[in-house]
Design an enzyme around this catalytic site. Structure first.
Site, PDB file in Angstrom:
ATOM      1  N   LYS A 143     -76.559  81.951  68.277  1.00  0.00           N
ATOM      2  CA  LYS A 143     -75.398  82.324  67.445  1.00  0.00           C
ATOM      3  C   LYS A 143     -74.108  81.795  68.081  1.00  0.00           C
ATOM      4  CE  LYS A 143     -73.461  86.641  65.471  1.00  0.00           C
ATOM      5  NZ  LYS A 143     -73.658  88.116  65.422  1.00  0.00           N
TER       6      LYS A 143
ATOM      7  N   SER B   5     -74.067  90.136  60.932  1.00  0.00           N
ATOM      8  CA  SER B   5     -73.348  88.890  61.036  1.00  0.00           C
ATOM      9  C   SER B   5     -74.174  87.721  61.594  1.00  0.00           C
ATOM     10  CB  SER B   5     -72.128  89.082  61.939  1.00  0.00           C
ATOM     11  OG  SER B   5     -72.551  89.445  63.246  1.00  0.00           O
TER      12      SER B   5
ATOM     13  N   SER C 178     -76.061  93.764  63.425  1.00  0.00           N
ATOM     14  CA  SER C 178     -75.960  92.354  63.063  1.00  0.00           C
ATOM     15  C   SER C 178     -77.183  91.494  63.340  1.00  0.00           C
ATOM     16  CB  SER C 178     -74.763  91.718  63.770  1.00  0.00           C
ATOM     17  OG  SER C 178     -73.615  91.943  63.019  1.00  0.00           O
TER      18      SER C 178
END
Ligand code: GLN
Length: 476
Positions: free
Chosen positions: A73, A148, A172
């Site tokens: 990420k 996210s 997330s």
């Protein structure tokens, strides 16, 4: 889902195929560009790493994660690579060091092919708040992948990588794993070093793995975990022993169903999938009972006060002076701060900073922030009491399956409510797993969440593996 990439085990025993597999992984990620899962692909670095790992394995070096292909990420640092947090404010910034979790995985032989898209600074539940555009769900591109860590979940679900790192501050990693039909684990707070993770809510954040099965999550966790001198909040608890991999669960567990998690707002298909799985676990000999976590109704307000307060302080450093983008039109120092922050941050990040500054301000601190801290303690105590009676808790991961792109963008409260089942684990610091448990009537994946006491990752992964075998979903 069909995965054309050879498995990590296969590549480890056929290291000659690793460079081609990394090529394939990069090609697949590029072909799937329309899903916007990646923001950077590492081509040169990844190919070089693949050859280096191949050579080491061929020489007979023991690289336990040799053969693994990963994505990371883009709020996790990798030296000399761009680190954007999907924000305009970090445009042009490159990281000066590598996050400990990534460094440990690479040292064990994993190859990282690139950085994945996310909600700006990890604030969101849909991966739509990104300066690079919204991520799309590979199961239905008209729907969100969750957030996210949406890009990481998509890269795994689409079969482009074997695993990915995300970050989980309030769900997330678990919620996108649920929406995309893959497995995601939020470790105990302190289990994995946060060094190199761009801080959002420092008392809640954990770097967290996503993969296709619980056994694979366990493999990743064993190498990511452990104390780190660069993160004083990392725990002095040895990482789980990997030995031959995740062992089968060989005894019955006491499973608690928190009654507060099965009320209004839970989609009927999600509820019935969870209840069906629980009945089958009961059939395998586990003991199931109802428990109560009475502070649950306060979890969302407490989370959105604590997380926003911490974010407002953590994000103060992005002011145009030190990192990334600065407004070239600013002529005075205060203009520089104001214009850079006003234009550099997107609307959701600005909303969080304003909420956080408000709840910390004189006159409101006691009413909001201090109160939230007190209730947070109540949430932790609820878990402690529950874990005196049961070994694990089972709940849905999210109240619904993947929603449509745009559906909740104009309604922040509706968006925040999609974290209703996940934020408590972060507030209490306990480990929590999402594992696929079938599909709803529209064919969209459903996630089952298992929470356990601090540092009980191995136990919840073992139970998760049993859930996978019941549903024949989420297998690698
Ligand atoms: N969706 C939650 C939020 O927007 C959780 C985010 C996260 O875990 N990073 O804050």
């Amino acid at each position: 889902m069909f995965t054309p990439l050879p498995s990590p085990e296969h590549l480890r025993s056929h290291p000659n195929q690793l460079p081609d597999a990394v090529d394939l992984s990069l090609t697949l990620a590029r072909k799937g560009e329309a899903l916007r899962a990646f923001v950077t692909l590492f081509d040169g670095r990844a190919r070089e790493d693949a050859r280096r790992v191949r050579d080491a394995l061929t020489r007979g070096e023991s690289l336990p994660l040799g053969g693994w292909i990963l994505a990371v990420k883009d709020n996790i640092a990798i030296k000399d690579q761009p680190l954007t947090c999907a924000s305009k404010i970090l445009d042009g910034f490159r990281s000066g060091f590598t996050a400990t979790a990534v460094e440990r995985l690479e040292k064990a032989g994993a190859v990282v092919i690139g950085k994945t898209n996310l909600d700006e600074f990890a604030m969101g539940s849909s991966s739509e708040n990104s300066v690079f555009g919204a991520v799309r769900n590979p199961r239905d591109p008209e729907r969100v992948p969750g957030g996210s860590s949406g890009g990481s979940a998509v890269a795994v679900a689409a079969g482009w990588v074997h695993g990915a790192l995300g970050s989980d501050t309030g769900g997330s990693v678990r919620q996108p794993a649920a929406f995309c039909g893959v497995a995601g684990l939020k470790p105990t707070y302190g289990r994995v070093s946060r060094y190199g993770l761009v801080a959002f809510g420092s008392s809640l954040d954990q770097i967290a793995p996503i993969s296709t099965s619980c056994a694979r999550l366990f493999d990743l966790l064993c190498f990511m975990a452990g104390v780190d001198s660069m993160d004083s909040s990392s725990a002095h608890v040895p990482p789980p022993m990997r030995n031959g991999g995740l062992a089968r669960l060989n005894h019955a567990l006491r499973i608690g169903l928190p009654q507060e998690y099965f009320l209004e707002g839970l989609a009927p298909d999600v509820e019935s999938a969870i209840r069906r799985a629980v009945e089958r676990l009961r059939g395998l000999g586990h003991h199931v009972c109802e428990v109560s976590l009475p502070h649950t109704p306060y979890a969302i307000p407490v989370y959105y006060i604590v997380a926003a307060a911490e974010a407002s302080s953590n994000l103060a450093r992005f002011d145009g002076a030190r990192y990334g983008w600065r407004d070239p039109a600013a002529s005075t120092l205060s203009d520089l701060y104001e214009q850079t922050r006003g234009e550099g941050f997107g609307p959701e990040v600005r909303r969080r900073i304003m909420m956080g500054t408000f709840v910390l301000s004189a006159g409101y601190y006691d009413a909001y922030y201090r109160k939230a801290q007190q209730v947070r303690r109540g949430i932790l105590d609820d878990f402690k009491k529950a874990f005196a009676e049961v070994d694990v808790l089972i709940t849905p991961t999210a109240p619904t399956t993947a929603f449509k792109l745009g559906e909740k963008l104009d309604d922040p409260l509706a968006m925040y409510l999609s974290d209703i089942y996940t934020v408590s684990a972060n507030l209490a610091g306990v480990p929590a797993l999402s594992v696929p448990v079938g599909k709803d009537r529209q064919g969209l994946p459903i996630g089952l969440q298992i929470m356990g006491p601090h540092f009980a990752e191995e136990r919840i992964l073992q139970l998760g593996a049993q859930v996978e075998s019941l549903t024949c979903e989420g297998r690698s």
